[in-house]
Design an enzyme around this catalytic site. Structure first.
Site, PDB file in Angstrom:
ATOM      1  N   THR A   1       0.818  -1.213   0.000  1.00 34.89           N
ATOM      2  CA  THR A   1       0.000   0.000   0.000  1.00 34.89           C
ATOM      3  C   THR A   1       0.854   1.267   0.000  1.00 34.89           C
ATOM      4  O   THR A   1       1.894   1.339   0.655  1.00 34.89           O
ATOM      5  CB  THR A   1      -0.924   0.004   1.228  1.00 34.89           C
ATOM      6  OG1 THR A   1      -1.771  -1.146   1.178  1.00 34.89           O
ATOM      7  CG2 THR A   1      -1.780   1.251   1.277  1.00 34.89           C
TER       8      THR A   1
ATOM      9  N   PRO B   1       0.532   5.877  -0.144  1.00 37.30           N
ATOM     10  CA  PRO B   1      -0.395   6.962   0.184  1.00 37.30           C
ATOM     11  C   PRO B   1      -1.459   7.196  -0.896  1.00 37.30           C
ATOM     12  O   PRO B   1      -2.609   7.516  -0.573  1.00 37.30           O
ATOM     13  CB  PRO B   1       0.529   8.180   0.333  1.00 37.30           C
ATOM     14  CG  PRO B   1       1.835   7.601   0.758  1.00 37.30           C
ATOM     15  CD  PRO B   1       1.939   6.294   0.044  1.00 37.30           C
TER      16      PRO B   1
ATOM     17  N   PHE C   1       0.851   2.658   5.985  1.00 43.85           N
ATOM     18  CA  PHE C   1       0.137   1.702   6.845  1.00 43.85           C
ATOM     19  C   PHE C   1       0.870   0.366   6.959  1.00 43.85           C
ATOM     20  O   PHE C   1       0.248  -0.695   6.904  1.00 43.85           O
ATOM     21  CB  PHE C   1      -1.287   1.454   6.322  1.00 43.85           C
ATOM     22  CG  PHE C   1      -2.081   2.695   6.064  1.00 43.85           C
ATOM     23  CD1 PHE C   1      -2.255   3.658   7.043  1.00 43.85           C
ATOM     24  CD2 PHE C   1      -2.659   2.916   4.813  1.00 43.85           C
ATOM     25  CE1 PHE C   1      -2.983   4.809   6.804  1.00 43.85           C
ATOM     26  CE2 PHE C   1      -3.391   4.064   4.562  1.00 43.85           C
ATOM     27  CZ  PHE C   1      -3.551   5.020   5.567  1.00 43.85           C
ATOM     28  N   ILE C   2       2.168   0.388   7.139  1.00 50.45           N
ATOM     29  CA  ILE C   2       2.944  -0.848   7.147  1.00 50.45           C
ATOM     30  C   ILE C   2       3.045  -1.407   8.567  1.00 50.45           C
ATOM     31  O   ILE C   2       3.639  -0.798   9.457  1.00 50.45           O
ATOM     32  CB  ILE C   2       4.344  -0.618   6.552  1.00 50.45           C
ATOM     33  CG1 ILE C   2       4.226  -0.037   5.129  1.00 50.45           C
ATOM     34  CG2 ILE C   2       5.133  -1.919   6.548  1.00 50.45           C
ATOM     35  CD1 ILE C   2       3.384  -0.856   4.177  1.00 50.45           C
TER      36      ILE C   2
ATOM     37  N   ARG D   1     -24.994 -11.990  35.165  1.00 48.33           N
ATOM     38  CA  ARG D   1     -25.498 -10.619  35.304  1.00 48.33           C
ATOM     39  C   ARG D   1     -27.006 -10.662  35.555  1.00 48.33           C
ATOM     40  O   ARG D   1     -27.762 -11.271  34.780  1.00 48.33           O
ATOM     41  CB  ARG D   1     -25.182  -9.816  34.049  1.00 48.33           C
ATOM     42  CG  ARG D   1     -25.784  -8.418  33.999  1.00 48.33           C
ATOM     43  CD  ARG D   1     -25.156  -7.499  35.011  1.00 48.33           C
ATOM     44  NE  ARG D   1     -25.533  -6.117  34.764  1.00 48.33           N
ATOM     45  CZ  ARG D   1     -25.432  -5.156  35.671  1.00 48.33           C
ATOM     46  NH1 ARG D   1     -24.964  -5.424  36.880  1.00 48.33           N
ATOM     47  NH2 ARG D   1     -25.791  -3.922  35.364  1.00 48.33           N
TER      48      ARG D   1
ATOM     49  N   GLN E   1     -22.527  -5.187  23.260  1.00 45.78           N
ATOM     50  CA  GLN E   1     -23.861  -4.664  23.593  1.00 45.78           C
ATOM     51  C   GLN E   1     -24.481  -5.456  24.737  1.00 45.78           C
ATOM     52  O   GLN E   1     -25.127  -4.884  25.628  1.00 45.78           O
ATOM     53  CB  GLN E   1     -24.763  -4.736  22.354  1.00 45.78           C
ATOM     54  CG  GLN E   1     -26.140  -4.137  22.530  1.00 45.78           C
ATOM     55  CD  GLN E   1     -26.118  -2.616  22.571  1.00 45.78           C
ATOM     56  OE1 GLN E   1     -25.136  -1.997  22.200  1.00 45.78           O
ATOM     57  NE2 GLN E   1     -27.208  -2.011  23.035  1.00 45.78           N
TER      58      GLN E   1
ATOM     59  N   GLU F   1      -5.829  -6.205   3.782  1.00 44.25           N
ATOM     60  CA  GLU F   1      -5.703  -7.388   2.909  1.00 44.25           C
ATOM     61  C   GLU F   1      -6.697  -7.322   1.747  1.00 44.25           C
ATOM     62  O   GLU F   1      -7.170  -8.339   1.257  1.00 44.25           O
ATOM     63  CB  GLU F   1      -5.912  -8.694   3.696  1.00 44.25           C
ATOM     64  CG  GLU F   1      -5.056  -8.844   4.944  1.00 44.25           C
ATOM     65  CD  GLU F   1      -3.590  -9.101   4.629  1.00 44.25           C
ATOM     66  OE1 GLU F   1      -3.119  -8.639   3.575  1.00 44.25           O
ATOM     67  OE2 GLU F   1      -2.912  -9.740   5.449  1.00 44.25           O
TER      68      GLU F   1
END
EC number: 1.3.8.5
Length: 419
Positions: A164, A166, A194-195, A305, A374, A401
């Site tokens: 990848t 820029p 982003f390595i 809970r 959640q 990926e």
């Protein structure tokens, strides 16, 4: 590896709960095993069950207790990964003659799923490292294999994958990093973005342009740390994946020996894509581990809970949600394992299945983890609880990926062009 079995230890991820809940969840998790309907050992051979257990034990003993600290302090756990390499996890599908374990893609998926229950971020980096080691093992000559693979398999040295840029993400074939040949060296100029591991790793598998536009002009070079002209950007601040550093990798008149080229000139794009097919299974497997642990955590939370005078496990709406999560988990696991088998066998449907697995599993497993958060209510939003880290760490799996939008392109192209 005495004591609790691996699956009971996974449930002890609940020990990352806060204050007074910590002891309650530890005890309940120890008492309860894994429901057979989501048991990841189902359908495996005895040998696969053995190394799956080793991976689960390692995740529980060496990774899970440190997962939150590695995340919060952004620690790259080098020594822990070297311990994993001693178990054969540094070059899982690299050939044994250069230090690898020589296992199959399915075996690899089983291991990464188990390790990810202990720390997704660290396991994801290990999966990238394994992909790089495999690329050198598969496309390198004997001299290159013998030079690089043993140290990578032992994790004495670490590797990064550099595709990848820029201005070149999903459109990888448009990359601009150039490599001009001068005598017995290439002069490399450009940057990668982003390595994973960038700046902290030792070996960089770099896709660069040695020819004209498009994929046929791309070659693959192995660049070693310390090479003059190689530098790194600032460490990026990320939502998740904090146990692995991410930086730009910058080349300024960086002289790389021609002997470090994998394959022939113009073969780099094909090498990159071959690596990514396996990488997509690997990252989907990491999502499976996070989802598996999150289902366990959600189940344990519902059982202890109490609201409105009874445990949440008596609430039919939450029962149905848990059932849906379990179903998505098992469906995802089956798809990943089918794709891994197809890739190992070199089947014609392998690329599409790898893309399907990456698309479906990273989406569904993120939903599982998010639903588990959640179910924890306000507690799920506290960093004392492991479930929120699973959510943060696997969100990026839908992007890297190859984005899930690109996965849809690959699958639809196959459907529409195959006669």
């Amino acid at each position: 590896m005495a004591g609790l079995g691996p699956l009971a230890r996974i449930a002890r991820l609940g020990s990352n709960l806060c204050r007074n809940h910590r002891l309650i969840f530890n005890k309940s998790s120890q008492r309860r095993g894994i429901a057979s309907c989501i048991d990841p050992a189902q359908g495996l051979t005895d040998e696969q069950k053995e190394f799956q257990k080793v991976a689960f034990d390692f995740a529980a003993n060496e990774m899970a207790p440190h997962m939150a600290e590695w995340d919060q302090k952004e620690i790259f756990p080098v020594e822990t990964m070297r311990k994993a390499a001693q178990l054969g996890f540094g070059g899982i599908y690299v050939q044994p003659d250069v230090g690898g374990s020589g296992l199959s893609r399915l075996d690899t998926s089983i291991i990464f799923e188990a390790l990810s229950t202990g720390c997704v971020s660290t396991t994801a980096y290990i999966s990238i490292h394994n992909m790089c080691a495999w690329m050198i093992d598969t496309f390198g000559n004997d001299e290159q294999r013998e030079k690089f693979c043993p140290d990578l398999c032992s994790m004495e040295k670490f590797a990064s994958y550099c595709l990848t840029e820029p201005g070149s993400g999903s459109d990888a074939a448009s990359l601009l990093t150039s490599a001009q040949r001068k005598g017995d060296h290439y002069i490399l100029n450009g940057s990668k973005a982003f390595i994973s591991g960038g700046g902290d790793t030792d070996v960089y598998v770099v896709m660069c342009r040695t020819g004209g536009k498009g994929p046929k002009g791309i070659s693959c070079l192995v660049v070693e740390k310390g090479t003059p002209g190689l530098s790194f950007g600032k460490k990026e601040k990320k939502v998740g994946w904090n146990s692995q550093p991410t930086r730009a990798v910058i080349f300024e008149d960086c002289a790389v020996p021609v002997s470090n080229r994998l394959g022939e000139e113009g073969q780099g794009f094909g090498i990159a894509m071959r690596g990514l097919n396996g990488g997509r299974i690997n990252i989907a497997s990491c999502s499976l581990g996070a989802a598996h642990a999150s289902v366990q955590l959600a189940r344990d939370h519902l059982l202890v809970r109490k609201q409105f005078g009874e445990t949440l496990s008596n609430n039919q709406f939450l029962q149905f949600k848990l059932a849906e999560m379990a179903t998505k988990l098992v469906a995802s696991r089956l798809l990943v394992r089918e794709a891994a088998t197809a890739l190992q066998e070199g089947r014609p449907d392998a690329v599409s299945l790898c893309s399907m697995a990456k698309l479906f599993v990273t989406d569904e497993c993120f939903d599982i983890c998010n639903q588990a958060l959640q179910m924890h209510g306000g507690y799920g939003y506290l960093k004392d609880y492991a479930v929120q880290q699973f959510v943060r760490d696997i969100r990026v799996h839908q992007i890297l990926e190859g984005t899930n939008e690109v996965m849809r392109m690959i699958i639809s192209r196959n459907l529409l062009t195959e006669s």
